[in-house]
Scaffold this motif. Structure first.
Motif, short mmCIF file in Angstrom:
data_model
loop_
_atom_site.label_atom_id
_atom_site.label_comp_id
_atom_site.label_asym_id
_atom_site.label_seq_id
_atom_site.Cartn_x
_atom_site.Cartn_y
_atom_site.Cartn_z
N GLU A 47 34.79 -19.32 -43.92
CA GLU A 47 33.72 -19.84 -43.15
C GLU A 47 32.80 -20.25 -44.19
OE1 GLU A 47 31.41 -18.07 -39.42
OE2 GLU A 47 31.22 -16.66 -41.35
N THR A 48 32.43 -19.66 -45.48
CA THR A 48 31.44 -20.10 -46.16
C THR A 48 31.67 -21.45 -47.05
OG1 THR A 48 30.74 -17.82 -46.85
CG2 THR A 48 30.38 -19.45 -48.39
N ALA A 49 33.04 -21.59 -47.43
CA ALA A 49 33.27 -22.78 -47.91
C ALA A 49 33.30 -24.07 -46.97
CB ALA A 49 34.95 -22.68 -48.32
N ILE A 50 33.66 -23.83 -45.77
CA ILE A 50 33.52 -25.01 -44.73
C ILE A 50 31.97 -25.27 -44.63
CG2 ILE A 50 34.07 -25.77 -42.37
CD1 ILE A 50 36.78 -23.99 -42.64
N ASN A 51 31.21 -24.33 -44.57
CA ASN A 51 29.70 -24.65 -44.06
C ASN A 51 29.01 -25.05 -45.34
OD1 ASN A 51 30.11 -23.49 -41.57
ND2 ASN A 51 29.41 -21.66 -41.88
N SER A 52 29.85 -25.00 -46.50
CA SER A 52 28.86 -25.30 -47.79
C SER A 52 29.19 -26.75 -48.41
CB SER A 52 29.36 -24.38 -48.88
OG SER A 52 28.89 -23.09 -48.51
N SER A 53 30.43 -27.25 -47.75
CA SER A 53 30.80 -28.80 -48.33
C SER A 53 31.17 -29.40 -47.02
CB SER A 53 31.49 -28.53 -49.54
OG SER A 53 31.90 -29.92 -49.94
#
Length: 471
Positions: free
Chosen positions: A363-369
């Motif tokens: 979730e963090t990876a997708i929301n970050s970039s």
């Protein structure tokens, strides 16, 4: 967890204790996959090669990075494998190792650089590979010290890294029963205070309470028991009011009495940095002055470095233990001499870890970039089998048998038998799907550049996650 593991005052990894103290291996506290079989590191190297091929075989600007490299065994096996692909080997400008332990840095330098000198540089230390004077090996204590350049293509590995990062533990509690006005009177040294009556009260809702490490009261402390324990905070803490509200996955459990979740904001911070290195930052909103409401004063805002990356590139591979589809709970543990012990037992001497929340990392990876996509997690057995672990083991055994028959090894048949047993037992242990088998407990996740499929084509999947490449 941070204090016990990496404190310079006697942390588990950062202690400047006896030089012969080694946490890894059968004589230490735990054994990692790279120490069990060389095939593990070789297949991770092959995965990097496959992603490099799939992304167009870039000829420059590439660097490798490993977070928490341990003894350096995994990176050593990866580099040995990558040397068989000269075009990629020449394109690698440097290897970055993010390592907080001075003692482990010495071990890594000895393995990767041999007798080459280790010198200080702007971000930590550096040396060169024992195989090539042109390949720099660079050590940094923190990921933020490693240059973040949009023109570079990083291939990143984090094996058993996130499980050692600090977690916060929260538990949902029901609201206290509604009290009569008289029973809500506050007793103070200057006399009772009646609470003010409110005409309209918000409906009572469940709240998150943080579980904190606290010393046991003296009357409950018994000989031979640990001095610390987890205790629930009586009131909301700043962390409990914010962290469990950052994801719908956590919010969905708030109304469930006694629901427990573990959140690792530091893990999410690392993944955010890595995702931006691969795919660039999210589009920046038009700048506007920050001000305190009603004050008209400007407030300094802390903004991270913006990375504009027109062409996402590189890849990251995370390998760790934890549930594949649920939020970890009650997983904080201590490990000593290959046995589970209390995480509060002998701080600084016992290893401490917790399960990794893979979906939180995704979730963090997708929301970050906007330039990355996530594949997995899949269990380690499935990943390594897809990468060809059984075939590689058979190849190693055949090579050993052929050399013994040719008389070029100088080994007797007893030594050959032991080698065959070691190879066989090693790869089978890595893919063991038993209840406590490594092939089942460990999960593998990949973060790669987002590549929308062309019309009529299926989305590209990385090798090991159901995909393939064309040579």
């Amino acid at each position: 967890m941070r204090q016990c593991l990496t404190s310079d005052l006697g942390g588990y990894y950062s202690s400047s204790g006896p030089s012969d103290r080694d946490q890894f291996g059968t004589k230490g506290d735990f054994v990692t996959s790279p120490e069990i079989s060389q095939i593990f590191g070789e297949l991770i190297g092959i995965w990097v090669v496959a992603e490099w091929i799939a992304q167009g075989r870039r000829s420059d600007g590439i660097y490798l990075m490993e977070l928490g490299p341990g003894r350096g065994t995994l990176m050593d096996d990866m580099l040995r494998t990558i040397r068989n692909f000269p075009d990629l080997a020449k394109a690698i400008e440097a290897v970055y190792l993010v390592e907080a332990s001075p003692r482990l840095r010495v071990a890594q330098h000895k393995l990767l650089s041999g007798d080459k000198p280790l010198v200080k540089n702007a971000i930590g230390h550096e040396s060169t590979s024992r195989h090539s004077d042109e390949l720099k090996i660079v050590w940094a204590e923190d990921l933020r010290l490693v240059p973040k350049e949009a023109s570079k293509t990083p291939f990143i590995v984090a094996h058993e890294f996130f499980d050692a990062l600090p977690i916060h533990v929260f538990q949902s509690v029901k609201p206290p029963p509604r009290q009569e006005a008289g029973s809500r009177t506050l007793q103070t040294p200057t006399g009772p205070i009646e609470p003010k009556q409110r005409s309209a009260q918000r409906p009572e809702q469940s709240q998150w309470r943080e579980l904190l490490v606290s010393p046991k009261p003296p009357h409950r402390l018994k000989e031979g028991e640990t001095e610390f324990e987890l205790s629930m905070s009586r009131n909301s803490t700043p962390h409990s009011m914010y962290l469990p509200e950052t994801s719908p996955r956590y919010q969905a459990l708030k109304g469930m009495d006694s629901a427990t979740i573990e959140v690792s904001p530091e893990s999410q911070s690392y993944v955010r940095d890595l995702a931006i290195r691969l795919g660039g930052s999210n589009p920046v909103a038009p700048p506007s002055p920050s001000a305190t409401p009603g004050s008209g004063r400007r407030v300094a805002s802390t903004k991270e470095e913006t990375v504009i990356k027109p062409q996402p590139s590189g890849a990251a591979l995370f390998i760790d233990y934890g549930p594949s589809a649920t939020i970890p709970a009650n997983s904080l543990r201590g490990i000593r001499s290959h046995e589970l012990v209390s995480p509060f037992d002998s701080p600084g001497v016992v290893d401490i870890s917790a399960d990794v929340d893979f979906l939180a990392l995704a979730e963090t990876a997708i929301n970050s970039s906007p330039g990355v996509e996530v594949h997995g997690p899949v269990d380690q057995a499935r990943f390594l089998t897809a990468m060809g672990i059984e075939e590689r083991a058979a190849q190693l055994i055949k090579q050993a048998v052929d050399k013994e028959r040719a008389g070029s090894t100088g080994q007797d048949k007893g030594e050959l038998t032991e080698l065959v047993k070691r190879v066989e037992s090693g790869w089978k242990r890595l893919v063991d799907r038993g209840p406590q088998g490594m092939g089942r407990l460990y999960q593998v996740m990949a973060v790669v550049p987002h590549s929308p499929p062309r019309e009529g084509q299926s989305p590209r999947r990385p090798v090991g996650f159901g995909g393939d490449i064309s040579l």
